[in-house]
Design a protein around this motif. Structure first.
Motif, PDB file in Angstrom:
ATOM      1  N   HIS A  49      -0.890   4.591   4.880  1.00  9.62           N
ATOM      2  CA  HIS A  49      -2.128   4.979   4.193  1.00  9.62           C
ATOM      3  C   HIS A  49      -2.055   4.507   2.739  1.00  9.62           C
ATOM      4  O   HIS A  49      -1.820   5.304   1.822  1.00  9.62           O
ATOM      5  CB  HIS A  49      -2.319   6.497   4.255  1.00  9.62           C
ATOM      6  N   PRO A  50      -2.245   3.216   2.509  1.00 11.23           N
ATOM      7  CA  PRO A  50      -2.077   2.668   1.160  1.00 11.23           C
ATOM      8  C   PRO A  50      -3.007   3.296   0.129  1.00 11.23           C
ATOM      9  O   PRO A  50      -2.696   3.294  -1.059  1.00 11.23           O
ATOM     10  CB  PRO A  50      -2.371   1.171   1.347  1.00 11.23           C
ATOM     11  N   GLU A  51      -4.120   3.876   0.587  1.00  6.23           N
ATOM     12  CA  GLU A  51      -5.053   4.503  -0.350  1.00  6.23           C
ATOM     13  C   GLU A  51      -4.452   5.727  -1.034  1.00  6.23           C
ATOM     14  O   GLU A  51      -5.003   6.226  -2.035  1.00  6.23           O
ATOM     15  CB  GLU A  51      -6.351   4.892   0.370  1.00  6.23           C
ATOM     16  N   HIS A  52      -3.330   6.226  -0.510  1.00  4.58           N
ATOM     17  CA  HIS A  52      -2.708   7.419  -1.091  1.00  4.58           C
ATOM     18  C   HIS A  52      -1.395   7.113  -1.819  1.00  4.58           C
ATOM     19  O   HIS A  52      -0.638   8.031  -2.138  1.00  4.58           O
ATOM     20  CB  HIS A  52      -2.444   8.452   0.002  1.00  4.58           C
ATOM     21  N   ARG A  53      -1.154   5.843  -2.116  1.00  2.00           N
ATOM     22  CA  ARG A  53       0.093   5.480  -2.804  1.00  2.00           C
ATOM     23  C   ARG A  53       0.251   6.229  -4.129  1.00  2.00           C
ATOM     24  O   ARG A  53       1.355   6.631  -4.487  1.00  2.00           O
ATOM     25  CB  ARG A  53       0.111   3.974  -3.077  1.00  2.00           C
ATOM     26  N   LEU A  54      -0.847   6.415  -4.827  1.00  2.00           N
ATOM     27  CA  LEU A  54      -0.779   7.015  -6.160  1.00  2.00           C
ATOM     28  C   LEU A  54      -1.310   8.450  -6.201  1.00  2.00           C
ATOM     29  O   LEU A  54      -1.385   9.051  -7.270  1.00  2.00           O
ATOM     30  CB  LEU A  54      -1.554   6.149  -7.163  1.00  2.00           C
ATOM     31  N   THR A  55      -1.681   8.993  -5.047  1.00  2.00           N
ATOM     32  CA  THR A  55      -2.190  10.368  -5.010  1.00  2.00           C
ATOM     33  C   THR A  55      -1.035  11.349  -5.165  1.00  2.00           C
ATOM     34  O   THR A  55      -0.001  11.201  -4.522  1.00  2.00           O
ATOM     35  CB  THR A  55      -2.911  10.646  -3.676  1.00  2.00           C
ATOM     36  N   ARG A  56      -1.214  12.345  -6.038  1.00  2.00           N
ATOM     37  CA  ARG A  56      -0.175  13.350  -6.207  1.00  2.00           C
ATOM     38  C   ARG A  56      -0.001  14.145  -4.902  1.00  2.00           C
ATOM     39  O   ARG A  56      -0.985  14.438  -4.217  1.00  2.00           O
ATOM     40  CB  ARG A  56      -0.531  14.310  -7.338  1.00  2.00           C
ATOM     41  N   SER A  57       1.241  14.488  -4.570  1.00  2.00           N
ATOM     42  CA  SER A  57       1.502  15.184  -3.308  1.00  2.00           C
ATOM     43  C   SER A  57       0.744  16.507  -3.235  1.00  2.00           C
ATOM     44  O   SER A  57       0.277  16.901  -2.166  1.00  2.00           O
ATOM     45  CB  SER A  57       2.998  15.416  -3.124  1.00  2.00           C
ATOM     46  N   GLN A  58       0.593  17.210  -4.370  1.00  2.00           N
ATOM     47  CA  GLN A  58      -0.118  18.494  -4.354  1.00  2.00           C
ATOM     48  C   GLN A  58      -1.616  18.337  -4.123  1.00  2.00           C
ATOM     49  O   GLN A  58      -2.316  19.318  -3.861  1.00  2.00           O
ATOM     50  CB  GLN A  58       0.125  19.276  -5.661  1.00  2.00           C
ATOM     51  N   ASP A  59      -2.104  17.109  -4.213  1.00  2.00           N
ATOM     52  CA  ASP A  59      -3.527  16.864  -3.971  1.00  2.00           C
ATOM     53  C   ASP A  59      -3.802  16.386  -2.545  1.00  2.00           C
ATOM     54  O   ASP A  59      -4.956  16.146  -2.182  1.00  2.00           O
ATOM     55  CB  ASP A  59      -4.063  15.824  -4.967  1.00  2.00           C
ATOM     56  N   LEU A  60      -2.766  16.238  -1.757  1.00  2.00           N
ATOM     57  CA  LEU A  60      -2.930  15.783  -0.378  1.00  2.00           C
ATOM     58  C   LEU A  60      -3.126  16.977   0.552  1.00  2.00           C
ATOM     59  O   LEU A  60      -2.529  18.030   0.367  1.00  2.00           O
ATOM     60  CB  LEU A  60      -1.703  14.979   0.054  1.00  2.00           C
ATOM     61  N   GLU A  61      -3.975  16.808   1.553  1.00  2.00           N
ATOM     62  CA  GLU A  61      -4.258  17.875   2.505  1.00  2.00           C
ATOM     63  C   GLU A  61      -3.017  18.182   3.338  1.00  2.00           C
ATOM     64  O   GLU A  61      -2.380  17.275   3.880  1.00  2.00           O
ATOM     65  CB  GLU A  61      -5.399  17.460   3.427  1.00  2.00           C
ATOM     66  N   PRO A  62      -2.639  19.467   3.470  1.00  2.00           N
ATOM     67  CA  PRO A  62      -1.501  19.808   4.332  1.00  2.00           C
ATOM     68  C   PRO A  62      -1.776  19.407   5.783  1.00  2.00           C
ATOM     69  O   PRO A  62      -2.917  19.465   6.256  1.00  2.00           O
ATOM     70  CB  PRO A  62      -1.399  21.330   4.199  1.00  2.00           C
TER      71      PRO A  62
END
Length: 229
Positions: free
Chosen positions: A157-170
């Motif tokens: 999921h390259p779109e989430h390379r820079l997304t903070r882990s706390q902002d990702l859906e569990p």
């Protein structure tokens, strides 16, 4: 009537005789039978097996084995729902009024009665068809990678390379312990993995799939750590 159904086929391949192999001092299936008994929820705890030795050991720990599972639902490709459906149908044909059934896996030694109870409460307190155990992934699945044919890393999921882990859906996965359902849902072949199911979240420290020798060893380490006095 509430019934627990514990599938325990005799022909396990990856770990031979897995369902009755010794786990920290007793056959692994005993933990599932004892947890079901401790809830006080069930009118009957049935072990569905095609194997007479498994049946005898299951009875020693308080389960019933009112039938030997037919060969057509005792192969490598038979799913959980088919096994529970057979048990519910068998009881219904003998004038037992089954309202709810709970499939409990035979290789779930970390199972706790309180979570089985939570599953039942979640099911009867809703209009869901099923309620079953899930647990969270230890790492964000959005950061998963694949390895290319030459061993290089490629983001799934390259779109989430820079997304903070706390902002990702569990994200959660099947914990492989118990599956509550209405009798009608099992009889009607309602899909388990659908919006008609409720997830009962278990701590990761209480979940270990057991498919390999390494899995078995890890589960024993976890059990001993959790039950240290």
């Amino acid at each position: 009537m509430r019934v627990a159904v514990i599938p325990a086929r005799g022909g396990s391949k990856r770990i031979p005789r897995k369902n009755i192999r010794d786990f920290c001092g007793k056959p692994i299936i005993a933990y599932s039978i004892e947890a079901a008994t401790a809830t006080g929820l069930f009118d009957e705890i049935i072990v569905s097996t095609d194997d007479h030795e498994i049946a005898a050991i299951s009875r020693q720990f308080g389960a019933t084995t009112p039938f030997i599972r037919p060969k057509e639902i005792a192969d490598d490709f038979t799913g959980t729902n088919a096994v529970v459906k057979h048990a519910v149908s068998w009881l219904t044909e003998r004038n037992h009024d089954v309202a709810h059934a709970c499939c409990i896996y035979a290789t779930a030694p970390l199972i706790e009665p309180r979570f089985i109870q939570q599953g039942y409460d979640a099911l009867v307190g809703s209009d869901a068809a099923f309620a079953f155990s899930v647990t969270g992934y230890a790492f964000p699945i959005q950061r998963a990678v694949r390895l290319t044919t030459d061993g290089r890393v490629d983001a799934l999921h390259p779109e989430h390379r820079l997304t903070r882990s706390q902002d990702l859906e569990p994200a959660y996965h099947d914990a492989g312990q118990f599956y509550w359902g209405t009798a009608r849902a099992f009889l009607d072949n309602v899909p388990l993995f659908s919006p008609r199911s409720i997830g009962v979240i278990l701590p990761r420290t209480r979940v270990q799939d057991i498919d390999t020798a390494e899995d078995w060893e890890l589960a024993e380490f976890m059990y001993r750590a959790l039950n240290r006095s």
